[in-house]
Design a protein around this motif. Structure first.
Motif, PDB file in Angstrom:
ATOM      1  N   ASN A 122      14.504  12.184  -5.107  1.00  0.00           N
ATOM      2  CA  ASN A 122      15.440  11.099  -4.847  1.00  0.00           C
ATOM      3  C   ASN A 122      15.575  10.220  -6.091  1.00  0.00           C
ATOM      4  N   ASN A 123      16.238   9.075  -5.940  1.00  0.00           N
ATOM      5  CA  ASN A 123      16.525   8.218  -7.096  1.00  0.00           C
ATOM      6  C   ASN A 123      15.571   7.036  -7.250  1.00  0.00           C
ATOM      7  N   LYS A 124      14.431   7.081  -6.596  1.00  0.00           N
ATOM      8  CA  LYS A 124      13.441   6.020  -6.783  1.00  0.00           C
ATOM      9  C   LYS A 124      12.996   5.994  -8.247  1.00  0.00           C
ATOM     10  N   CYS A 125      12.482   4.858  -8.659  1.00  0.00           N
ATOM     11  CA  CYS A 125      12.161   4.654 -10.090  1.00  0.00           C
ATOM     12  C   CYS A 125      10.717   4.184 -10.276  1.00  0.00           C
ATOM     13  N   LEU A 126      10.003   4.838 -11.173  1.00  0.00           N
ATOM     14  CA  LEU A 126       8.645   4.412 -11.518  1.00  0.00           C
ATOM     15  C   LEU A 126       8.691   3.367 -12.610  1.00  0.00           C
ATOM     16  N   VAL A 127       7.885   2.312 -12.443  1.00  0.00           N
ATOM     17  CA  VAL A 127       7.787   1.251 -13.444  1.00  0.00           C
ATOM     18  C   VAL A 127       6.320   0.917 -13.669  1.00  0.00           C
ATOM     19  N   ASN A 128       6.055   0.193 -14.734  1.00  0.00           N
ATOM     20  CA  ASN A 128       4.674  -0.229 -15.002  1.00  0.00           C
ATOM     21  C   ASN A 128       4.159  -1.134 -13.901  1.00  0.00           C
TER      22      ASN A 128
ATOM     23  N   ALA B 161       0.810  -1.222   0.000  1.00  0.00           N
ATOM     24  CA  ALA B 161       0.000   0.000   0.000  1.00  0.00           C
ATOM     25  C   ALA B 161       0.838   1.264   0.000  1.00  0.00           C
ATOM     26  N   SER B 162       2.152   1.127  -0.091  1.00  0.00           N
ATOM     27  CA  SER B 162       3.039   2.284  -0.091  1.00  0.00           C
ATOM     28  C   SER B 162       3.988   2.216  -1.280  1.00  0.00           C
ATOM     29  N   GLY B 163       3.467   2.597  -2.441  1.00  0.00           N
ATOM     30  CA  GLY B 163       4.267   2.584  -3.665  1.00  0.00           C
ATOM     31  C   GLY B 163       4.051   1.370  -4.533  1.00  0.00           C
ATOM     32  N   GLY B 164       3.234   0.416  -4.062  1.00  0.00           N
ATOM     33  CA  GLY B 164       2.986  -0.792  -4.833  1.00  0.00           C
ATOM     34  C   GLY B 164       1.632  -0.820  -5.516  1.00  0.00           C
ATOM     35  N   GLN B 165       1.184  -2.021  -5.882  1.00  0.00           N
ATOM     36  CA  GLN B 165      -0.063  -2.161  -6.628  1.00  0.00           C
ATOM     37  C   GLN B 165      -1.276  -1.716  -5.824  1.00  0.00           C
ATOM     38  N   VAL B 166      -1.280  -1.974  -4.531  1.00  0.00           N
ATOM     39  CA  VAL B 166      -2.427  -1.555  -3.709  1.00  0.00           C
ATOM     40  C   VAL B 166      -2.509  -0.032  -3.642  1.00  0.00           C
ATOM     41  N   ASP B 167      -1.368   0.603  -3.564  1.00  0.00           N
ATOM     42  CA  ASP B 167      -1.303   2.066  -3.594  1.00  0.00           C
ATOM     43  C   ASP B 167      -1.869   2.580  -4.919  1.00  0.00           C
TER      44      ASP B 167
ATOM     45  N   LEU C 238      -0.914   1.189 -15.022  1.00  0.00           N
ATOM     46  CA  LEU C 238      -0.648   2.112 -13.943  1.00  0.00           C
ATOM     47  C   LEU C 238       0.843   2.093 -13.605  1.00  0.00           C
ATOM     48  N   LYS C 239       1.239   2.899 -12.635  1.00  0.00           N
ATOM     49  CA  LYS C 239       2.642   2.975 -12.234  1.00  0.00           C
ATOM     50  C   LYS C 239       2.817   2.595 -10.768  1.00  0.00           C
ATOM     51  N   VAL C 240       3.943   1.945 -10.474  1.00  0.00           N
ATOM     52  CA  VAL C 240       4.345   1.644  -9.100  1.00  0.00           C
ATOM     53  C   VAL C 240       5.813   2.037  -8.944  1.00  0.00           C
ATOM     54  N   ILE C 241       6.277   2.062  -7.700  1.00  0.00           N
ATOM     55  CA  ILE C 241       7.679   2.392  -7.438  1.00  0.00           C
ATOM     56  C   ILE C 241       8.491   1.102  -7.368  1.00  0.00           C
TER      57      ILE C 241
ATOM     58  N   ASP D 135       7.165  11.865  -1.055  1.00  0.00           N
ATOM     59  CA  ASP D 135       8.237  12.463  -1.837  1.00  0.00           C
ATOM     60  C   ASP D 135       7.725  12.745  -3.249  1.00  0.00           C
ATOM     61  N   LYS D 136       8.607  13.335  -4.063  1.00  0.00           N
ATOM     62  CA  LYS D 136       8.187  13.772  -5.393  1.00  0.00           C
ATOM     63  C   LYS D 136       7.758  12.601  -6.276  1.00  0.00           C
ATOM     64  N   ILE D 137       8.485  11.494  -6.232  1.00  0.00           N
ATOM     65  CA  ILE D 137       8.153  10.386  -7.135  1.00  0.00           C
ATOM     66  C   ILE D 137       6.833   9.723  -6.746  1.00  0.00           C
ATOM     67  N   ALA D 138       6.526   9.704  -5.450  1.00  0.00           N
ATOM     68  CA  ALA D 138       5.240   9.162  -5.016  1.00  0.00           C
ATOM     69  C   ALA D 138       4.105  10.055  -5.514  1.00  0.00           C
ATOM     70  N   THR D 139       4.332  11.360  -5.500  1.00  0.00           N
ATOM     71  CA  THR D 139       3.338  12.299  -6.014  1.00  0.00           C
ATOM     72  C   THR D 139       3.150  12.117  -7.519  1.00  0.00           C
ATOM     73  N   THR D 140       4.253  11.952  -8.252  1.00  0.00           N
ATOM     74  CA  THR D 140       4.177  11.715  -9.698  1.00  0.00           C
ATOM     75  C   THR D 140       3.406  10.435  -9.993  1.00  0.00           C
ATOM     76  N   MET D 141       3.673   9.400  -9.220  1.00  0.00           N
ATOM     77  CA  MET D 141       2.956   8.133  -9.358  1.00  0.00           C
ATOM     78  C   MET D 141       1.468   8.322  -9.125  1.00  0.00           C
ATOM     79  N   ASP D 142       1.120   9.009  -8.055  1.00  0.00           N
ATOM     80  CA  ASP D 142      -0.287   9.196  -7.708  1.00  0.00           C
ATOM     81  C   ASP D 142      -1.037   9.974  -8.785  1.00  0.00           C
ATOM     82  N   LEU D 143      -0.431  11.051  -9.276  1.00  0.00           N
ATOM     83  CA  LEU D 143      -1.087  11.860 -10.301  1.00  0.00           C
ATOM     84  C   LEU D 143      -1.273  11.072 -11.597  1.00  0.00           C
ATOM     85  N   PHE D 144      -0.280  10.256 -11.945  1.00  0.00           N
ATOM     86  CA  PHE D 144      -0.404   9.409 -13.137  1.00  0.00           C
ATOM     87  C   PHE D 144      -1.556   8.423 -12.965  1.00  0.00           C
TER      88      PHE D 144
END
Length: 206
Positions: free
Chosen positions: A195-201, A70-76, A165-168, A123-132
């Motif tokens: 940071n250097n986290k990465c978004l993936v399908n 639920a934190s950056g994964g499919q449930v999120d 969708l996107k996950v971290i 963080d920024k990448i989590a926000t980018t993921m959520d908006l996508f």
């Protein structure tokens, strides 16, 4: 804006906006208070839908349908897409999108205060993921269309399994990875919005 403020004070003085609702309004972040000012007659419905979306996501987390993260994964990803898709059905596309954006602005304030959101500091990448994922959610429903809840749930799940969708990116132990598969230490993430986290399908295989 003046008209919106006048309308709010009218609502406060009537039974349609109780004292408890006023207390809830004051606790909202500035971005969400602004959203309520522009959507006073949709706010209560949006609150009900939001609570239901979180309840459904919690149930999905404990099922084998997704990865349980639920934190950056499919449930999120599910929670955001299902939430926005449900909102669009009830309050319309534009109102749903703007509420999603207001929520992400709130996350930045949470980060600045060093507080947790869904178990981690935003963080920024989590926000980018959520908006996508919000945008994908918008595409999975239509205004004023009463699709069954179960049907919408499986529509979102299928989109996740299809990689829409996107996950971290993480390893099997739940550690964050860069796009080059380098493990990211928790220490290096402290206090950093970028940071250097990465978004993936969302169908990424660990």
């Amino acid at each position: 804006m003046l008209k919106k403020l006048v309308l709010l004070f009218i609502l406060i003085s009537t039974s349609s906006f109780s004292q408890s609702n006023w207390q809830k309004f004051k606790k909202l972040s500035p971005s969400k208070r602004m959203w309520v000012l522009f959507h006073p007659f949709k706010a209560e419905k949006a609150q009900i839908i939001s609570k239901e979306a979180y309840r459904v996501a919690d149930s999905i987390k404990n099922s084998p349908l997704l990865d349980g993260d639920a934190s950056g994964g499919q449930v999120d990803a599910f929670r955001h897409a299902f939430w926005i898709a449900s909102l669009r059905q009830e309050i319309g596309k534009n109102a749903a999108r703007s509420l999603g954006k207001a929520h992400e602005k709130e996350n930045y304030r949470t980060y600045k205060k060093n507080k947790l959101e869904d178990g981690t500091i935003p963080d920024k990448i989590a926000t980018t993921m959520d908006l996508f994922n919000n945008e994908i959610g918008l595409s999975l429903s239509k205004n004023n269309t009463k699709s069954s809840k179960i049907g919408l749930i499986y529509k979102v799940i299928n989109a996740i399994h299809s990689g829409k969708l996107k996950v971290i990116k993480k390893d099997n132990n739940g550690n964050f990875l860069t796009c080059k598969n380098t493990s990211i230490s928790q220490e290096s993430l402290k206090g950093k919005w970028k940071n250097n986290k990465c978004l993936v399908n969302s169908n990424y295989k660990k």
